[in-house]
Design an enzyme around this catalytic site. Structure first.
Site, PDB file in Angstrom:
ATOM      1  N   ASN A   9      81.444  46.164  14.892  1.00 16.48           N
ATOM      2  CA  ASN A   9      80.209  46.503  15.611  1.00 16.48           C
ATOM      3  C   ASN A   9      79.074  45.717  14.962  1.00 16.48           C
ATOM      4  OD1 ASN A   9      77.932  47.711  16.670  1.00 16.48           O
ATOM      5  ND2 ASN A   9      78.303  49.722  15.750  1.00 16.48           N
ATOM      6  N   TRP A  10      78.609  44.710  15.665  1.00 12.15           N
ATOM      7  CA  TRP A  10      77.578  43.836  15.080  1.00 12.15           C
ATOM      8  C   TRP A  10      76.178  44.445  15.169  1.00 12.15           C
ATOM      9  CZ3 TRP A  10      79.232  38.266  17.105  1.00 12.15           C
ATOM     10  CH2 TRP A  10      80.417  37.906  16.465  1.00 12.15           C
ATOM     11  N   LYS A  11      76.050  45.563  15.850  1.00 12.22           N
ATOM     12  CA  LYS A  11      74.751  46.231  15.994  1.00 12.22           C
ATOM     13  C   LYS A  11      73.685  45.221  16.438  1.00 12.22           C
ATOM     14  CE  LYS A  11      76.320  49.673  12.761  1.00 12.22           C
ATOM     15  NZ  LYS A  11      76.021  50.691  11.764  1.00 12.22           N
ATOM     16  N   HIS A  96      77.606  56.166  19.717  1.00 11.37           N
ATOM     17  CA  HIS A  96      77.434  55.825  18.298  1.00 11.37           C
ATOM     18  C   HIS A  96      76.352  56.713  17.694  1.00 11.37           C
ATOM     19  CE1 HIS A  96      76.435  53.654  14.653  1.00 11.37           C
ATOM     20  NE2 HIS A  96      77.645  53.158  14.722  1.00 11.37           N
ATOM     21  N   GLU A  98      73.979  56.151  15.791  1.00 10.30           N
ATOM     22  CA  GLU A  98      72.610  55.605  15.849  1.00 10.30           C
ATOM     23  C   GLU A  98      71.987  55.851  17.225  1.00 10.30           C
ATOM     24  OE1 GLU A  98      73.592  51.686  14.413  1.00 10.30           O
ATOM     25  OE2 GLU A  98      74.060  52.585  12.474  1.00 10.30           O
ATOM     26  N   GLU A 168      83.231  58.796  12.754  1.00  2.52           N
ATOM     27  CA  GLU A 168      82.296  58.123  11.861  1.00  2.52           C
ATOM     28  C   GLU A 168      81.348  59.146  11.249  1.00  2.52           C
ATOM     29  OE1 GLU A 168      81.807  53.728  12.882  1.00  2.52           O
ATOM     30  OE2 GLU A 168      80.474  54.798  14.225  1.00  2.52           O
ATOM     31  N   GLY A 174      76.779  52.684   6.783  1.00  2.00           N
ATOM     32  CA  GLY A 174      75.795  51.790   6.180  1.00  2.00           C
ATOM     33  C   GLY A 174      75.307  52.240   4.811  1.00  2.00           C
ATOM     34  N   SER A 214      81.254  52.432   6.327  1.00  3.90           N
ATOM     35  CA  SER A 214      81.407  51.655   5.085  1.00  3.90           C
ATOM     36  C   SER A 214      82.846  51.181   4.854  1.00  3.90           C
ATOM     37  CB  SER A 214      80.887  52.447   3.881  1.00  3.90           C
ATOM     38  OG  SER A 214      79.507  52.703   4.027  1.00  3.90           O
ATOM     39  N   GLY A 235      80.990  48.142  10.664  1.00  5.66           N
ATOM     40  CA  GLY A 235      79.639  47.636  10.903  1.00  5.66           C
ATOM     41  C   GLY A 235      79.354  46.441  10.010  1.00  5.66           C
ATOM     42  N   GLY A 236      78.661  46.686   8.909  1.00  2.68           N
ATOM     43  CA  GLY A 236      78.199  45.620   8.003  1.00  2.68           C
ATOM     44  C   GLY A 236      79.259  44.589   7.659  1.00  2.68           C
TER      45      GLY A 236
HETATM   46  P1  PGA Z   1      79.128  50.411   8.529  1.00  3.25           P
HETATM   47  O1  PGA Z   1      78.885  50.866  10.044  1.00  3.25           O
HETATM   48  O2  PGA Z   1      80.515  49.837   8.452  1.00  3.25           O
HETATM   49  O3  PGA Z   1      78.066  49.397   8.239  1.00  3.25           O
HETATM   50  O4  PGA Z   1      79.003  51.644   7.677  1.00  3.25           O
HETATM   51  C1  PGA Z   1      79.910  51.473  10.795  1.00  3.25           C
HETATM   52  C2  PGA Z   1      79.398  51.804  12.173  1.00  3.25           C
HETATM   53  O5  PGA Z   1      78.232  52.196  12.298  1.00  3.25           O
HETATM   54  O6  PGA Z   1      80.139  51.678  13.180  1.00  3.25           O
END
Ligand code: PGA
Length: 253
Positions: A9-11, A96, A98, A168, A174, A214, A235-236
């Site tokens: 997920n590149w956000k 998600h 967020e 998640e 993150g 993470s 994500g990251g």
């Molecule tokens: P993260 O994000 O790997 O940076 O913790 C995961 C996500 O939000 O899908």
């Protein structure tokens, strides 16, 4: 029997050029990875360019969200699920944390988005997970059950077969603070039990449940060793092709 899924997920990162560069860098690094489905989710504006360049490869493209409405119309700022499909996506992330935290997304919106995704023949990756305060208050399972009951309301067993769930925990996203493999396994086994109660044992055994929060090259193997963890939403660590490829190759000793 459940084919693992490793999704990035590149956000809200990367311009079109950088998205294409990363996707093209990833392609040869994972060309032999037949053990799992590989998915990347660029920003909306980059989906078409990335999907075009990945055509014929083993990497699929996802949207990060879609409109709850199925019918095109006066919904400024929204992108319909079938428009994502038109741009080359075959998956879409919905619910998600967020989106839930910062954009007020509710379980009923998530449910409508899941229905829209299915109608557009996209595979929805439905995210659920508790906050730290909810976990500390002993509410984690109740919260996740509520998100699943609400998000998957009115779905049939055959619809469930086309869905992926991602657990998640919000406190692990993150933050560098991953759930331990045991914590993730415990919740994911719980999710499978809820699904079994509602959709039957067979459907629950076919459902892919990913872990997200993470995930890194050095913790993926431990997570994937758990019986109810069928992949990861990253994500990251998905932003760089080399790092993400290492996660895809979690099974390489
Ligand atoms: P993260 O994000 O790997 O940076 O913790 C995961 C996500 O939000 O899908």
């Amino acid at each position: 029997m459940r084919r693992p899924v490793i999704a990035g997920n590149w956000k809200m990162h990367k311009f079109i050029a950088d998205s294409v560069t990363t996707a093209l860098a990833l392609k040869p690094l994972v060309v032999n990875a037949n053990h799992c489905e590989i998915v990347i989710a660029p920003v909306f504006t980059a989906i078409k360019s990335v999907a075009d360049r990945l055509e014929g490869s083993n990497i699929r493209v996802a949207g990060q969200d879609c409109a709850p409405e199925q019918k095109h119309g006066a919904h400024t700022g929204e992108v319909a699920a079938d428009m994502l499909r038109d741009a080359g996506a075959s998956y879409v992330i919905v619910g998600h944390s967020e989106r839930r935290q910062f954009y007020g997304e509710t379980d009923s919106m998530v449910n409508r988005k899941v229905q829209a995704a299915l109608a557009a023949e996209l595979t929805p990756i439905v995210c659920v997970g508790e906050t730290l305060a909810q976990r500390d208050a002993g509410l984690a399972e109740r919260v996740v059950k509520g998100q699943i009951d609400g998000g998957l309301r009115d779905l049939t067993v055959s619809a469930l077969e086309r869905i992926i769930i991602a657990y998640e925990p919000v406190w692990a996203i993150g933050t560098g603070r991953t759930a331990t493999p045991e914590q993730a396994q415990q919740m994911q086994a719980f999710i499978r039990r809820i699904i079994a109660e509602r959709f039957g044992e067979e459907a629950s055994q076919l459902l892919r449940i990913l872990y997200g929060g993470s995930v890194k090259p050095d913790n993926i193997a431990g997570l994937m060793a758990q019986p109810d963890i069928d992949g990861a939403l990253v994500g990251g660590a998905s932003l760089e092709a080399e790092t993400f490829a290492k996660i895809v190759h979690y099974n390489a000793a």
